[in-house]
Design a protein around this motif. Structure first.
Motif, PDB file in Angstrom:
ATOM      1  N   PHE A  88       9.607  -7.757  -2.287  1.00  0.00           N
ATOM      2  CA  PHE A  88      10.234  -6.308  -1.110  1.00  0.00           C
ATOM      3  C   PHE A  88      10.333  -6.319   0.182  1.00  0.00           C
ATOM      4  N   ASN A  92       5.793  -3.580   0.595  1.00  0.00           N
ATOM      5  CA  ASN A  92       4.977  -2.267  -0.297  1.00  0.00           C
ATOM      6  C   ASN A  92       3.322  -3.205  -0.555  1.00  0.00           C
ATOM      7  N   LEU A  93       2.943  -2.801   0.698  1.00  0.00           N
ATOM      8  CA  LEU A  93       1.349  -3.322  -0.478  1.00  0.00           C
ATOM      9  C   LEU A  93       0.415  -1.902  -0.341  1.00  0.00           C
ATOM     10  N   LEU A  94      -0.115  -2.174  -0.691  1.00  0.00           N
ATOM     11  CA  LEU A  94      -1.588  -0.585  -0.563  1.00  0.00           C
ATOM     12  C   LEU A  94      -1.936  -0.858   0.478  1.00  0.00           C
ATOM     13  N   TRP A  95      -2.115  -0.145   1.713  1.00  0.00           N
ATOM     14  CA  TRP A  95      -2.568  -0.506   2.769  1.00  0.00           C
ATOM     15  C   TRP A  95      -3.956   0.321   2.677  1.00  0.00           C
ATOM     16  N   SER A  96      -5.128   0.978   1.823  1.00  0.00           N
ATOM     17  CA  SER A  96      -6.399   0.950   0.943  1.00  0.00           C
ATOM     18  C   SER A  96      -6.776   0.279   0.459  1.00  0.00           C
ATOM     19  N   ARG A  97      -6.465  -0.715   0.093  1.00  0.00           N
ATOM     20  CA  ARG A  97      -6.677  -1.796  -0.810  1.00  0.00           C
ATOM     21  C   ARG A  97      -6.403  -3.237  -0.209  1.00  0.00           C
ATOM     22  N   PHE A 105      -4.240  -5.911  -7.974  1.00  0.00           N
ATOM     23  CA  PHE A 105      -3.783  -4.680  -8.588  1.00  0.00           C
ATOM     24  C   PHE A 105      -3.040  -5.143 -10.164  1.00  0.00           C
ATOM     25  N   TYR A 137      -7.171  -5.895   5.867  1.00  0.00           N
ATOM     26  CA  TYR A 137      -6.449  -5.129   5.281  1.00  0.00           C
ATOM     27  C   TYR A 137      -4.788  -5.160   5.798  1.00  0.00           C
ATOM     28  N   SER A 139      -3.011  -3.722   7.133  1.00  0.00           N
ATOM     29  CA  SER A 139      -3.007  -3.756   8.903  1.00  0.00           C
ATOM     30  C   SER A 139      -2.575  -4.541   9.616  1.00  0.00           C
TER      31      SER A 139
ATOM     32  N   GLY B 134       7.973   3.426  -1.864  1.00  0.00           N
ATOM     33  CA  GLY B 134       8.389   1.708  -2.001  1.00  0.00           C
ATOM     34  C   GLY B 134       6.770   1.666  -2.463  1.00  0.00           C
ATOM     35  N   VAL B 135       6.069   1.972  -1.970  1.00  0.00           N
ATOM     36  CA  VAL B 135       4.507   1.560  -3.302  1.00  0.00           C
ATOM     37  C   VAL B 135       4.972   1.487  -3.901  1.00  0.00           C
ATOM     38  N   LYS B 152      -4.202   4.621  -8.893  1.00  0.00           N
ATOM     39  CA  LYS B 152      -4.653   3.869  -7.737  1.00  0.00           C
ATOM     40  C   LYS B 152      -3.734   3.969  -6.746  1.00  0.00           C
ATOM     41  N   VAL B 153      -2.495   4.963  -7.077  1.00  0.00           N
ATOM     42  CA  VAL B 153      -1.984   4.906  -5.836  1.00  0.00           C
ATOM     43  C   VAL B 153      -1.944   6.050  -4.972  1.00  0.00           C
ATOM     44  N   PRO B 156      -5.194   7.113  -3.670  1.00  0.00           N
ATOM     45  CA  PRO B 156      -5.778   6.268  -2.558  1.00  0.00           C
ATOM     46  C   PRO B 156      -5.352   6.543  -1.355  1.00  0.00           C
ATOM     47  N   GLU B 157      -4.130   5.933  -2.188  1.00  0.00           N
ATOM     48  CA  GLU B 157      -3.368   6.241  -0.330  1.00  0.00           C
ATOM     49  C   GLU B 157      -2.761   7.450   0.408  1.00  0.00           C
ATOM     50  N   ARG B 159      -6.220   9.290   0.614  1.00  0.00           N
ATOM     51  CA  ARG B 159      -6.643   9.774   1.265  1.00  0.00           C
ATOM     52  C   ARG B 159      -7.109  10.784   2.330  1.00  0.00           C
ATOM     53  N   PRO B 160      -6.378   9.540   3.804  1.00  0.00           N
ATOM     54  CA  PRO B 160      -7.255  10.406   5.058  1.00  0.00           C
ATOM     55  C   PRO B 160      -7.008  12.164   5.210  1.00  0.00           C
ATOM     56  N   VAL B 230     -11.944   6.448   6.290  1.00  0.00           N
ATOM     57  CA  VAL B 230     -11.480   5.608   4.875  1.00  0.00           C
ATOM     58  C   VAL B 230      -9.819   5.294   5.458  1.00  0.00           C
ATOM     59  N   ASP B 231      -9.229   5.546   6.956  1.00  0.00           N
ATOM     60  CA  ASP B 231      -8.102   4.695   7.435  1.00  0.00           C
ATOM     61  C   ASP B 231      -7.695   3.758   7.308  1.00  0.00           C
ATOM     62  N   LYS B 232      -7.570   2.653   6.763  1.00  0.00           N
ATOM     63  CA  LYS B 232      -7.080   1.652   6.859  1.00  0.00           C
ATOM     64  C   LYS B 232      -5.955   1.059   7.309  1.00  0.00           C
ATOM     65  N   ARG B 233      -5.407   2.090   7.868  1.00  0.00           N
ATOM     66  CA  ARG B 233      -3.674   1.522   8.550  1.00  0.00           C
ATOM     67  C   ARG B 233      -3.684   1.258   9.684  1.00  0.00           C
TER      68      ARG B 233
END
Lengths: 341, 233
Positions: A88, A92-97, A105, A137, A139, B134-135, B152-153, B156-157, B159-160, B230-233
């Protein structure tokens, strides 16, 4: 590999019918890198989503590897999607992973065991060159690294087809080139068919074997990249080609050229393949009583060889100019006299 | 020496809070913590389920369904707009049916959960809407089932935001338990109202308030810490 027949997709927005994809029929060969280029709103995003069933067509059919993708539903569609993966524009990655969890995944979705997941993920990380960043991660990654994760994730279930949705449009030029090199490498090493949509001619030129030009939902032109470059038919294609040659929108505009060279003729020469390396201008000056000066030039490497344009100002007696033009045509270089109209 | 100091301290506390029965105070604190903890857990579960249902049944979403979406939305709005003190009274027959009594900490739970879950469901909905479309599309393109997308999406996404939402809700629940206390559920609110206000012993009210403040600060600190972790952004 991919066979698309009379594909059509309509949307209704506020009671108005919009045809996003209009009667598209084309075949994509196994192992090919196929590009679809168009301006935004041309319907290319919808087109690529019809290929993996993220959108269902209003009419027409999509076959991938003999499977009828259009009108597929439920479990069979989910199974089939594992073999047609997508990358994409915004990754569109999962930021939590972490990187490795993101790549794992699709393997979790496919029900691959934990040990095998670990091995496959390590191989994929190596393939896309992300060693040492496994625990990071998203980010903490640069755009290019994020797209590498996206590519590794897309390859996890060993797909037959990789779809690229503006995969390099959010990257800077240097990173774009690195990602494109990676895609070519994957295409050659794993034999995966790649379909890309883009609005950047550069992407098409650099890695695609064939290109389709899309406008208002229709494919208006299609062929080998070099052929389309050399001989664009539609005005939209010409505009895209000029993105690269820069004749229209970089440096001197045509009007300025005509102001600067009131006498003689401005001739645009289009070289394809080996002819870019032949001393055509030298021969021209030796054989004819004309002066020739290069006004503007550009050469691009495509997958099938170099491609270039040169704008030359030729001055001299009318008859000599005429003969010089005939000479140019005889050696199979496309020569076009630019006019002021 | 030590005994003497401790005696002095005790008498000092007795001097400024002459009417506080400490055994009673700790019991009330325990009741408040019990009601808050249990109602937070159930509010989290029900709110999450209702929030997910609201999100998934919205137009163009995975379970797009106009009727279910409308009914869930109506349920949430109705229970969110009933003032809590009235909700407790309205739920008296229901509470009697479940617990056989309307007195005690357990009896406050139905009202606390039914009052807070719709509120939290709205917060869940906001958290889920924040997730990048998009995710979800990427997960679909990999062949993910809806249940996989939820576990799983979506969860978790978000969570914060889910955690900071339950923190706010839990703090509100501390306030609700105090109100429930007034009609006989026990806890610090009950103590402050019955022994502090009605018998004109302001020191009891003051101590109860200070303890409630500590509980609220602790919940907020815990929520902020976990949310940040838990916030990894």
């Amino acid at each position: 590999m991919i066979s698309i027949k009379e594909l059509r997709k309509e949307f209704t927005v506020e009671d108005k019918k919009i045809v996003a994809v209009d009667d598209v029929t084309l075949d994509i060969k196994r192992g090919e890198i196929f590009g679809v280029i168009g301006y935004s709103g041309a319907g290319k995003s919808t087109f690529i989503r019809l290929l993996n069933g993220l959108e269902q067509p209003t009419s027409g059919e999509v076959f991938i590897n003999g499977k009828r993708f259009s009108h597929m539903k439920g479990e069979s569609l989910r199974q089939a999607r594992q073999k047609v993966s997508m990358i994409f524009q915004h990754f569109n990655l999962l930021w939590s992973r972490t990187v490795e969890e993101n790549i794992a995944f699709p393997l979790e979705i496919a029900g691959v065991s934990k040990e095998e997941r670990y091995d496959r993920v390590q191989n994929l990380i190596e393939l896309v060159g992300l060693q040492g960043r496994e625990k990071a991660y998203p980010s903490q990654l640069s755009g290019g690294q994020k797209q590498r994760v996206g590519i590794a994730r897309a390859l996890a279930n060993e797909p037959d087809v990789l779809l690229g949705d503006e995969a390099t449009s959010a990257l800077d030029p240097e990173t774009t080139d690195a990602i494109l090199d990676l895609l070519v490498d994957i295409n050659e090493r794993l034999g995966i068919t790649i379909v890309l949509i883009t609005h950047e001619m550069h992407v098409i030129q650099k890695i695609c074997h064939r290109v389709a030009v899309m406008e208002a939902g229709r494919i208006v032109e299609m062929g080998k990249v070099l052929d389309v470059f050399q001989n664009p038919q539609q005005s939209v294609t010409k505009r895209f080609v000029s993105q690269l040659t820069g004749v229209k929108d970089t440096l001197p505009t045509l009007e300025m050229l005509f102001d600067n060279y009131p006498s003689g003729s401005l001739i645009q020469l289009t070289f394809v393949g080996k002819k870019t390396e032949e001393p055509i201008l030298t021969e021209l000056i030796r054989n004819f009583q004309v002066s020739a000066s290069v006004v503007h030039g550009h050469i691009n490497e495509t997958k099938d060889g170099p491609y270039g344009t040169l704008i030359v100002h030729i001055d001299g007696a009318e008859s000599q100019i005429h003969e010089a033009l005939q000479f140019l045509q005889s050696i199979d270089v496309k020569a076009e006299v630019l006019s002021n109209e | 020496m030590n005994e003497q100091t401790s005696n002095e301290t005790t008498s000092f506390i007795e001097q400024i809070f002459p009417n506080v029965d400490w055994g009673q105070m700790w019991e009330a604190t325990y009741e408040t913590l019990y009601m808050t903890a249990l109602s937070t857990v159930f509010t989290f579960i029900f709110g999450l389920v209702i929030g997910l249902l609201l999100f998934l049944t919205a137009p163009h979403n995975l379970w797009a369904n106009r009727i279910v979406h409308f009914l869930t939305g109506a349920f949430v709005n109705i229970f969110r707009s009933i003032p809590f003190i009235i909700l407790i009274i309205l739920l008296i027959p229901f509470t009697k049916l479940i617990f056989g009594s309307i007195r005690g900490a357990n009896a406050a739970l139905p009202a606390l959960i039914i009052g807070a879950a719709p509120f939290y469901a709205r917060m869940v909905l906001i958290a889920l809407r924040e997730i990048d479309k998009g995710v979800i599309e990427a997960a679909k393109s990999m062949g993910a089932k809806t249940s996989t997308i939820i576990w799983k999406v979506l969860i978790p996404e978000s969570r914060p935001a889910l955690i900071s939402g339950i923190t706010v809700t839990s703090v509100a629940l501390v306030g609700y338990t105090a109100m429930a206390g007034v009609i006989g559920a026990g806890g610090l609110g009950h103590l402050a109202f019955l022994y502090g206000f009605q018998r004109n012993r302001p020191d009891v009210t003051l101590v109860a308030t200070i303890i409630i403040l500590f509980i609220v600060f602790f919940i907020q600190w815990l929520g902020d810490t976990i949310s940040a972790k838990v916030d990894k952004r």
